[in-house]
Design a protein around this motif. Structure first.
Motif, short mmCIF file in Angstrom:
data_model
loop_
_atom_site.label_atom_id
_atom_site.label_comp_id
_atom_site.label_asym_id
_atom_site.label_seq_id
_atom_site.Cartn_x
_atom_site.Cartn_y
_atom_site.Cartn_z
N HIS A 120 0.69 -1.27 0.02
CA HIS A 120 0.01 0.05 0.07
C HIS A 120 0.62 1.30 -0.15
CE1 HIS A 120 -3.51 2.36 0.78
NE2 HIS A 120 -2.98 2.98 1.80
N ILE A 121 2.04 1.14 0.81
CA ILE A 121 2.96 2.33 0.91
C ILE A 121 3.48 2.54 -0.48
CG2 ILE A 121 4.84 3.13 1.72
CD1 ILE A 121 4.06 1.87 4.42
N LEU A 122 3.98 1.48 -0.96
CA LEU A 122 4.69 1.47 -2.46
C LEU A 122 3.64 2.18 -3.27
CD1 LEU A 122 6.68 -1.65 -2.21
CD2 LEU A 122 7.61 0.48 -2.06
N GLU A 123 2.72 1.76 -3.47
CA GLU A 123 1.29 2.26 -4.42
C GLU A 123 1.44 3.66 -4.35
OE1 GLU A 123 -3.12 1.39 -5.76
OE2 GLU A 123 -2.15 0.27 -4.07
N ARG A 124 1.20 4.37 -2.92
CA ARG A 124 1.08 5.71 -2.76
C ARG A 124 2.25 6.34 -3.10
NH1 ARG A 124 -0.55 6.78 3.36
NH2 ARG A 124 -0.39 8.87 2.42
N ILE A 125 3.55 5.68 -2.86
CA ILE A 125 4.78 6.31 -3.30
C ILE A 125 4.86 6.39 -4.86
CG2 ILE A 125 7.30 6.22 -3.67
CD1 ILE A 125 6.84 4.83 -0.43
N GLY A 126 4.27 5.27 -5.29
CA GLY A 126 4.35 5.29 -6.94
C GLY A 126 3.34 6.55 -7.40
N LEU B 100 5.11 9.80 -7.05
CA LEU B 100 5.97 10.03 -8.08
C LEU B 100 5.41 10.42 -9.32
CD1 LEU B 100 8.82 7.08 -7.17
CD2 LEU B 100 9.06 9.45 -6.94
N ASP B 101 4.45 9.73 -9.80
CA ASP B 101 3.61 10.03 -11.02
C ASP B 101 3.23 11.40 -11.02
OD1 ASP B 101 4.23 7.42 -11.75
OD2 ASP B 101 2.22 6.69 -11.37
N ARG B 102 2.78 11.87 -9.88
CA ARG B 102 2.08 13.14 -9.72
C ARG B 102 3.35 14.27 -9.99
NH1 ARG B 102 -1.40 12.71 -6.16
NH2 ARG B 102 -0.30 13.33 -4.13
N THR B 103 4.47 13.86 -9.19
CA THR B 103 5.50 14.67 -9.09
C THR B 103 6.26 14.73 -10.69
OG1 THR B 103 6.05 14.02 -6.93
CG2 THR B 103 7.82 15.15 -8.08
N ILE B 104 6.28 13.71 -11.13
CA ILE B 104 6.92 13.46 -12.40
C ILE B 104 6.13 14.38 -13.45
CG2 ILE B 104 7.27 12.27 -14.55
CD1 ILE B 104 8.13 10.04 -12.57
#
Length: 225
Positions: A9-15, A18-22
């Motif tokens: 779940h944490i990795l999904e949120r991080i992903g 990251l997508d939003r940041t990119i």
């Protein structure tokens, strides 16, 4: 939720972060690119504007120089016109003077003298008489005041009438002597011959290079007393 699920779940949120940041970073890059392009265009436009202002300044400088030259030419033309008109006026008076004696003697005047170009200022008024002619007429002393113009129109007739009205004030030595006026011209505007005679002035015009009397027989001049 077991530990593995929480990690996923944490990795999904991080992903997602990251997508939003990119995405935001790409948008910022695009925005920056557009800003850079706009700044480049603005810089080019400012450069063009500066060049245009420089050209405009040079043109204004040239225009000012041309205006100064034109002003000098106008001053020279004005001087030449002044010299020409003054010289032409003197020429016309000189044309009149030798023949004016015969003109008035044929009208019964005995010419005693011819005084050219009498200029005087008195009581704040100034006038110039082209020809002042002391005469004897019918056993009386009469002063003939002659106005000579290269061209005669209504305004010049009016000016001469005012000159006659102020004559005694400016030439008080003639205050007890009768005055008559005469106008002589090389060219007369249409209708002015009649007006001159109606004003009571003798009429002189040029013919074959000399001044001739055109006053009709029986004419009675205006006597200025």
């Amino acid at each position: 939720m077991d530990r593995l699920d929480r990690i996923e779940h944490i990795l999904e949120r991080i992903g997602k972060e990251l997508d939003r940041t990119i995405k935001e970073t790409e948008e910022l890059k695009e925005s920056q690119k557009k800003t850079d392009e706009q700044l480049k265009k603005t810089d080019e436009q400012l450069k063009k504007t500066d060049e245009q202002l420089k050209k405009t300044d040079e043109q204004l400088k040239k225009t000012d120089e041309q205006l100064q030259k034109a002003s000098k030419r106008l001053d020279n033309v004005g001087k030449m016109v002044g010299d020409l008109t003054d010289g032409w006026g003197k020429f016309v008076v000189g044309l009149t003077e030798p023949s004016v004696k015969g003109c008035f003697e044929k009208l019964g005047f005995k010419v005693l003298d011819i005084i050219p170009s009498s200029r005087r200022r008195m009581n704040g008024k100034e006038t110039e008489i082209d020809l002042l002619i002391p005469t004897r007429f019918q056993e009386k002393t009469v002063i003939v005041v002659v106005e000579v113009k290269s061209a005669i129109n209504q305004r010049k007739i009016d000016d001469f009438r005012k000159k006659m009205e102020n004559f005694r004030e400016i030439f008080p030595e003639y205050k007890d002597i009768e005055l008559v006026g005469a106008m002589g011209g090389v060219r007369l505007a249409p209708g002015t011959e009649k007006i001159i005679l109606e004003e009571g002035f003798y009429l002189l015009t040029t013919a074959k290079g000399i001044m001739k009397n055109k006053t009709p027989v029986g004419f009675k001049p205006r006597i200025w007393r």
